[in-house]
Scaffold this motif. Structure first.
Motif, PDB file in Angstrom:
ATOM      1  N   LYS A   1       6.254   5.015  16.690  1.00  0.00           N
ATOM      2  CA  LYS A   1       7.320   4.857  16.857  1.00  0.00           C
ATOM      3  C   LYS A   1       7.995   3.925  15.897  1.00  0.00           C
ATOM      4  N   ASP A   2       7.235   2.805  15.368  1.00  0.00           N
ATOM      5  CA  ASP A   2       7.919   1.838  14.299  1.00  0.00           C
ATOM      6  C   ASP A   2       7.619   2.628  12.864  1.00  0.00           C
ATOM      7  N   ARG A   3       7.123   3.753  12.923  1.00  0.00           N
ATOM      8  CA  ARG A   3       7.055   4.696  11.567  1.00  0.00           C
ATOM      9  C   ARG A   3       7.998   5.700  11.423  1.00  0.00           C
ATOM     10  N   ILE A   4       8.896   5.573  12.541  1.00  0.00           N
ATOM     11  CA  ILE A   4      10.032   6.692  12.765  1.00  0.00           C
ATOM     12  C   ILE A   4      11.361   5.902  12.422  1.00  0.00           C
ATOM     13  N   LEU A   5      11.812   6.091  11.336  1.00  0.00           N
ATOM     14  CA  LEU A   5      13.239   5.297  11.007  1.00  0.00           C
ATOM     15  C   LEU A   5      14.305   6.214  10.820  1.00  0.00           C
ATOM     16  N   PHE A   6      15.542   6.019  11.640  1.00  0.00           N
ATOM     17  CA  PHE A   6      16.432   6.954  11.375  1.00  0.00           C
ATOM     18  C   PHE A   6      17.880   6.096  11.361  1.00  0.00           C
ATOM     19  N   GLU A   7      18.891   7.117  10.685  1.00  0.00           N
ATOM     20  CA  GLU A   7      20.282   6.923  10.685  1.00  0.00           C
ATOM     21  C   GLU A   7      20.875   7.933  11.551  1.00  0.00           C
ATOM     22  N   LYS A   8      21.762   7.686  12.373  1.00  0.00           N
ATOM     23  CA  LYS A   8      22.551   8.569  12.979  1.00  0.00           C
ATOM     24  C   LYS A   8      24.166   8.621  12.680  1.00  0.00           C
ATOM     25  N   TRP A   9      24.476   9.495  12.482  1.00  0.00           N
ATOM     26  CA  TRP A   9      26.101   9.792  11.900  1.00  0.00           C
ATOM     27  C   TRP A   9      26.633  10.734  12.783  1.00  0.00           C
ATOM     28  N   TRP A  10      27.843  10.312  13.163  1.00  0.00           N
ATOM     29  CA  TRP A  10      28.761  11.052  14.303  1.00  0.00           C
ATOM     30  C   TRP A  10      29.474  12.137  13.562  1.00  0.00           C
TER      31      TRP A  10
ATOM     32  N   TYR B   1      11.705   9.143   7.653  1.00  0.00           N
ATOM     33  CA  TYR B   1      12.947   8.781   7.447  1.00  0.00           C
ATOM     34  C   TYR B   1      13.784  10.148   7.961  1.00  0.00           C
ATOM     35  N   LEU B   2      14.654   9.805   9.090  1.00  0.00           N
ATOM     36  CA  LEU B   2      15.613  10.907   9.518  1.00  0.00           C
ATOM     37  C   LEU B   2      16.927  10.615   9.522  1.00  0.00           C
ATOM     38  N   CYS B   3      17.737  11.623   9.142  1.00  0.00           N
ATOM     39  CA  CYS B   3      19.378  11.385   9.196  1.00  0.00           C
ATOM     40  C   CYS B   3      19.797  12.689   9.353  1.00  0.00           C
ATOM     41  N   GLY B   4      20.616  12.591  10.580  1.00  0.00           N
ATOM     42  CA  GLY B   4      21.487  14.015  10.772  1.00  0.00           C
ATOM     43  C   GLY B   4      22.128  13.738  12.078  1.00  0.00           C
TER      44      GLY B   4
ATOM     45  N   PRO C   1       0.860  -1.342   0.054  1.00  0.00           N
ATOM     46  CA  PRO C   1      -0.073  -0.001  -0.074  1.00  0.00           C
ATOM     47  C   PRO C   1       0.897   1.294   0.069  1.00  0.00           C
ATOM     48  N   SER C   2       0.211   2.583  -0.324  1.00  0.00           N
ATOM     49  CA  SER C   2       0.979   3.554  -0.633  1.00  0.00           C
ATOM     50  C   SER C   2       1.201   4.242   0.907  1.00  0.00           C
ATOM     51  N   VAL C   3       2.363   4.726   0.807  1.00  0.00           N
ATOM     52  CA  VAL C   3       2.746   5.755   2.058  1.00  0.00           C
ATOM     53  C   VAL C   3       2.978   7.040   1.970  1.00  0.00           C
ATOM     54  N   ASP C   4       2.931   7.749   2.652  1.00  0.00           N
ATOM     55  CA  ASP C   4       3.351   9.413   2.519  1.00  0.00           C
ATOM     56  C   ASP C   4       4.694   9.461   3.292  1.00  0.00           C
ATOM     57  N   LEU C   5       5.882   9.650   2.623  1.00  0.00           N
ATOM     58  CA  LEU C   5       7.048  10.039   3.192  1.00  0.00           C
ATOM     59  C   LEU C   5       7.213  11.353   3.703  1.00  0.00           C
ATOM     60  N   LEU C   6       7.803  11.233   4.841  1.00  0.00           N
ATOM     61  CA  LEU C   6       8.351  12.653   5.392  1.00  0.00           C
ATOM     62  C   LEU C   6       9.963  12.028   5.566  1.00  0.00           C
ATOM     63  N   LEU C   7      10.580  13.276   4.751  1.00  0.00           N
ATOM     64  CA  LEU C   7      12.193  13.074   4.920  1.00  0.00           C
ATOM     65  C   LEU C   7      12.624  14.339   5.742  1.00  0.00           C
ATOM     66  N   VAL C   8      13.301  13.731   6.853  1.00  0.00           N
ATOM     67  CA  VAL C   8      13.860  14.973   7.531  1.00  0.00           C
ATOM     68  C   VAL C   8      15.524  14.758   7.641  1.00  0.00           C
ATOM     69  N   ALA C   9      16.357  15.810   7.174  1.00  0.00           N
ATOM     70  CA  ALA C   9      17.852  15.838   6.863  1.00  0.00           C
ATOM     71  C   ALA C   9      18.494  17.070   7.732  1.00  0.00           C
ATOM     72  N   GLY C  10      19.459  16.629   8.082  1.00  0.00           N
ATOM     73  CA  GLY C  10      20.264  17.659   9.008  1.00  0.00           C
ATOM     74  C   GLY C  10      21.781  17.558   8.337  1.00  0.00           C
TER      75      GLY C  10
ATOM     76  N   SER D   1      15.468  14.701  19.050  1.00  0.00           N
ATOM     77  CA  SER D   1      14.354  15.851  19.156  1.00  0.00           C
ATOM     78  C   SER D   1      13.360  15.924  18.274  1.00  0.00           C
ATOM     79  N   ILE D   2      13.691  15.464  17.059  1.00  0.00           N
ATOM     80  CA  ILE D   2      12.740  15.369  15.994  1.00  0.00           C
ATOM     81  C   ILE D   2      11.941  14.290  16.398  1.00  0.00           C
ATOM     82  N   SER D   3      12.449  13.001  16.482  1.00  0.00           N
ATOM     83  CA  SER D   3      11.728  11.826  16.829  1.00  0.00           C
ATOM     84  C   SER D   3      10.706  12.055  18.102  1.00  0.00           C
ATOM     85  N   LYS D   4      11.102  12.592  19.142  1.00  0.00           N
ATOM     86  CA  LYS D   4      10.185  13.105  20.013  1.00  0.00           C
ATOM     87  C   LYS D   4       9.083  13.926  19.521  1.00  0.00           C
ATOM     88  N   THR D   5       9.382  15.075  18.864  1.00  0.00           N
ATOM     89  CA  THR D   5       8.287  15.800  18.560  1.00  0.00           C
ATOM     90  C   THR D   5       7.540  14.988  17.476  1.00  0.00           C
ATOM     91  N   LEU D   6       7.794  13.898  16.742  1.00  0.00           N
ATOM     92  CA  LEU D   6       6.698  13.298  15.790  1.00  0.00           C
ATOM     93  C   LEU D   6       5.926  12.335  16.827  1.00  0.00           C
TER      94      LEU D   6
END
Length: 315
Positions: free
Chosen positions: A306-315, A284-287, A169-178, A294-299
């Protein structure tokens, strides 16, 4: 000589050269020993700055290491170089994944997300990496030593990707980048655009694609990577793609072409609220880690599961 054959010949030479000059890489194009385990989140508890292989030791990665050769270098900004890399015909990846990046005579292994789409790989046998300058040896090599023709090796890893099947099924993507966290999200955006083009060519028979909105934050517009291409995708699919850029330390006037897309200050809950539907949104979050937290908590405060918030953390 056809392009595919030229790339194959180049990479055969690369494999011979690389196996001699980089023993840390082991044997190329063969199965590597050792099991890989899959985890859903990276461990952020260690205070010591770990290398890429340490940080991702529990992440999924493919078992095959492929030779590759740099075939183009683009100055994406004052601090970021984009590499175009010819890869082995068997090399595959999903939009959003990263590579272990092995360099001859450089002991440290780099970790860089692809910023190109799987479609570019299928069409041209090319992947792209955008690397920000740093003193870390792999990034430093990209900015000071790497040239067209440089030979490397790469292995794909990561559970952070967007790879829908036609039946989903279709999903609406929210892409958040820093910052340079835009790389995997740009790959996802380009892949989504490729799927929409397939849909258009087939009369809507291939994929059920929803909308995609990109929120991209950087210090200033100079550091907004791929901004022109992002706007072009939004203009090509105005009913599917949208974006807004957020600049936190802009000291000069914003270019008139960018002005409609630029917001001054950090990304706010009010902006996110416009693009969150708890039933349909997949984010999808990456930054930087603080931004992700912070963004995860806001969402989640906006009722996104929570299972619809996917992230990649880079140091």
């Amino acid at each position: 000589m056809p392009v595919a054959m030229r790339i194959s010949c180049l990479l055969s030479a690369t494999a011979r050269s690389f196996s001699l000059s980089c023993p840390a890489a082991g044997l190329l194009c063969c199965r590597l020993l050792g099991p890989s385990s899959v985890v859903s989140r990276r461990n952020m508890s260690s205070k010591r700055q770990m290398d890429h292989l340490e940080r991702t030791s529990n992440n999924y990665r493919q078992n095959t290491l492929y030779p590759a050769q740099v075939c183009g270098i683009i100055n994406e900004s004052e601090t970021v170089k984009r590499l175009r890399i010819a890869v082995h015909p068997n090399f595959t990846f999903k939009a959003g994944q990263w590579v272990d990046f092995f360099i001859p005579d450089v002991e440290k292994v780099g970790g860089f997300s692809m910023c190109s789409s799987p479609g570019l790989l299928q069409r041209e046998g090319i992947v792209e990496l955008a690397v920000k300058y740093a003193k870390h040896p792999p990034a430093h090599w990209v900015h000071t030593t790497c040239t067209v023709g440089s030979r490397v090796a790469m292995r794909v890893g990561g559970e952070f990707f967007f790879d829908p099947s036609p039946s989903e099924p279709s999903v609406d993507l929210l892409l958040v980048a820093g910052g340079v966290g835009i790389n995997p999200l740009y790959s996802i955006m380009l892949h989504t655009a490729d799927l929409l083009r397939l849909n258009r060519a087939s009369g809507g028979q291939d994929y059920n694609i929803g909308s995609a909105h990109l929120c991209y934050s950087a210090r200033n517009t100079q550091e907004l990577l791929f901004k022109s291409s992002i706007i072009e995708v939004c203009q090509e699919f105005p009913d599917k793609f949208s974006c807004d850029f957020h600049v936190t330390q802009q000291s000069t006037d914003v270019d008139l072409q960018l002005l409609p897309f630029v917001n001054h200050g950090r990304l706010t809950e009010e902006v996110l609220r416009k693009h969150v539907d708890p039933q349909k949104t997949l984010c999808y979050l990456c930054g930087p880690p603080p931004m992700i937290e912070s963004i995860s908590k806001t969402l989640m405060d906006l009722s996104l599961p929570k299972d619809r918030i996917l992230f990649e953390k880079w140091w």
